[in-house]
Design a protein around this motif. Structure first.
Motif, PDB file in Angstrom:
ATOM      1  N   GLU A 110       6.901   3.306  -1.518  1.00  0.00           N
ATOM      2  CA  GLU A 110       8.107   2.812  -0.852  1.00  0.00           C
ATOM      3  C   GLU A 110       8.348   1.324  -1.095  1.00  0.00           C
ATOM      4  OE1 GLU A 110       7.826   5.747   3.082  1.00  0.00           O
ATOM      5  OE2 GLU A 110       7.149   3.671   3.201  1.00  0.00           O
ATOM      6  N   LEU A 111       7.423   0.672  -1.785  1.00  0.00           N
ATOM      7  CA  LEU A 111       7.545  -0.772  -1.990  1.00  0.00           C
ATOM      8  C   LEU A 111       8.851  -1.088  -2.714  1.00  0.00           C
ATOM      9  CD1 LEU A 111       5.816  -3.352  -1.528  1.00  0.00           C
ATOM     10  CD2 LEU A 111       5.041  -3.103  -3.890  1.00  0.00           C
ATOM     11  N   PRO A 112       9.694  -1.938  -2.132  1.00  0.00           N
ATOM     12  CA  PRO A 112      10.985  -2.239  -2.770  1.00  0.00           C
ATOM     13  C   PRO A 112      10.812  -2.941  -4.109  1.00  0.00           C
ATOM     14  CG  PRO A 112      10.932  -2.992  -0.478  1.00  0.00           C
ATOM     15  CD  PRO A 112       9.524  -2.663  -0.861  1.00  0.00           C
ATOM     16  N   ASP A 113      11.810  -2.825  -4.934  1.00  0.00           N
ATOM     17  CA  ASP A 113      11.851  -3.554  -6.191  1.00  0.00           C
ATOM     18  C   ASP A 113      12.462  -4.921  -5.927  1.00  0.00           C
ATOM     19  OD1 ASP A 113      13.394  -4.228  -8.929  1.00  0.00           O
ATOM     20  OD2 ASP A 113      11.660  -2.970  -9.346  1.00  0.00           O
ATOM     21  N   LEU A 114      12.131  -5.887  -6.762  1.00  0.00           N
ATOM     22  CA  LEU A 114      12.679  -7.230  -6.576  1.00  0.00           C
ATOM     23  C   LEU A 114      14.177  -7.289  -6.852  1.00  0.00           C
ATOM     24  CD1 LEU A 114       9.773  -9.320  -8.119  1.00  0.00           C
ATOM     25  CD2 LEU A 114      10.438  -9.231  -5.714  1.00  0.00           C
ATOM     26  N   THR A 115      14.729  -6.237  -7.422  1.00  0.00           N
ATOM     27  CA  THR A 115      16.182  -6.182  -7.643  1.00  0.00           C
ATOM     28  C   THR A 115      16.903  -5.451  -6.504  1.00  0.00           C
ATOM     29  OG1 THR A 115      15.984  -4.125  -8.912  1.00  0.00           O
ATOM     30  CG2 THR A 115      15.865  -6.200 -10.137  1.00  0.00           C
ATOM     31  N   ASP A 116      16.132  -4.989  -5.521  1.00  0.00           N
ATOM     32  CA  ASP A 116      16.710  -4.265  -4.386  1.00  0.00           C
ATOM     33  C   ASP A 116      17.598  -5.204  -3.566  1.00  0.00           C
ATOM     34  OD1 ASP A 116      17.304  -2.756  -2.171  1.00  0.00           O
ATOM     35  OD2 ASP A 116      15.253  -2.095  -1.808  1.00  0.00           O
ATOM     36  N   ALA A 117      18.848  -4.842  -3.403  1.00  0.00           N
ATOM     37  CA  ALA A 117      19.809  -5.706  -2.699  1.00  0.00           C
ATOM     38  C   ALA A 117      19.830  -5.464  -1.189  1.00  0.00           C
ATOM     39  CB  ALA A 117      21.212  -5.495  -3.271  1.00  0.00           C
ATOM     40  N   THR A 118      18.995  -4.558  -0.702  1.00  0.00           N
ATOM     41  CA  THR A 118      18.979  -4.250   0.730  1.00  0.00           C
ATOM     42  C   THR A 118      18.497  -5.454   1.539  1.00  0.00           C
ATOM     43  OG1 THR A 118      18.451  -1.946   0.219  1.00  0.00           O
ATOM     44  CG2 THR A 118      18.099  -2.668   2.485  1.00  0.00           C
ATOM     45  N   VAL A 119      19.274  -5.829   2.543  1.00  0.00           N
ATOM     46  CA  VAL A 119      18.876  -6.919   3.437  1.00  0.00           C
ATOM     47  C   VAL A 119      18.135  -6.303   4.622  1.00  0.00           C
ATOM     48  CG1 VAL A 119      19.668  -8.771   4.951  1.00  0.00           C
ATOM     49  CG2 VAL A 119      20.808  -8.384   2.745  1.00  0.00           C
ATOM     50  N   ARG A 120      16.915  -6.752   4.813  1.00  0.00           N
ATOM     51  CA  ARG A 120      16.085  -6.234   5.901  1.00  0.00           C
ATOM     52  C   ARG A 120      15.759  -7.345   6.889  1.00  0.00           C
ATOM     53  NH1 ARG A 120      14.345  -3.704   1.160  1.00  0.00           N
ATOM     54  NH2 ARG A 120      14.122  -1.428   1.292  1.00  0.00           N
TER      55      ARG A 120
END
Length: 222
Positions: A110-120
């Motif tokens: 589940e580790l996000p990618d560094l290109t993931d634009a999701t704001v958490r």
């Protein structure tokens, strides 16, 4: 006639020596075996981590710490995922006091990618109490590897080196864990050490191998 018989006997002797490899003392025993070549694949199978225990699982806490800090430095999330705790996942905390209500935890897949634009929301900012709302890449640059921690000024082995007014509760959240604190005592003399920073890796054993359970950023807090 005697000369003829002697010649025949000599000829037979020479033929016999040739059959025995030119050594008249050779009694016909088994030949000496050649060395058996080693199998490189067998050697490689015994090197590195155990694939069946989670990719390249680390045999020691230091091996796990070295793998994690290098992966963080290189931004190699594939290598980082390989040493994430297979059951607990990986927790990220922006400060040394882990807020379990807000800290985000990711399983290895589940580790996000560094290109993931999701704001958490990763917690709250010290002092203001405002939510830390960032993409994974933004959080990474601010609260994970914002300093060259692989070349840290000092490294605490199962010891917290950076101390401020924050209550460090890592032992409570991760009892029986082993921590490695990559620490800088400060960067600008005018702040007299109040600008110190640490990156703390929380390591735990699982089925005989070591994994990272948390990446904790630590600094002076208000």
């Amino acid at each position: 006639m005697k000369k003829l018989m002697f010649s025949i006997a000599l000829f037979a002797l020479l033929i016999g020596c040739s059959a025995n490899g030119g050594d008249p003392d050779n009694t016909g025993g088994s030949p000496v075996a050649s060395p058996v070549p080693t199998n490189d694949n067998d050697n490689q199978a015994n090197q590195g981590g155990d694939e069946q225990n989670g990719d390249h699982a680390a045999a020691t806490s230091q091996e796990a710490a070295d793998a994690v800090i290098r992966a963080l430095k290189d931004k190699d999330l594939t290598k980082l995922a390989a040493v994430i705790h297979p059951e607990k996942g990986l927790l990220f905390s922006p400060y040394a006091h882990i807020d379990q209500a807000t800290a985000l935890v990711f399983q290895k897949d589940e580790l996000p990618d560094l290109t993931d634009a999701t704001v958490r929301t990763w917690g709250v900012h010290d002092g203001s109490g405002d939510p830390i709302e960032l993409t994974f890449a933004q959080y990474y640059d601010k609260f994970v590897y914002d300093k060259p921690f692989i070349d840290a000024e000092s490294v605490g082995q199962d010891e917290i080196l950076g101390h401020g007014n924050t209550i460090v509760n890592i032992d409570e959240v991760f009892p029986n864990s082993y921590i490695v604190d990559y620490h800088f005592s400060g960067f600008d003399k005018q702040y007299e050490g109040m600008d110190w920073e640490s990156l703390i890796l929380v390591l735990e054993q699982h089925e005989g191998f070591w994994y990272v359970s948390a990446v904790v950023h630590s600094q002076w807090t208000i």
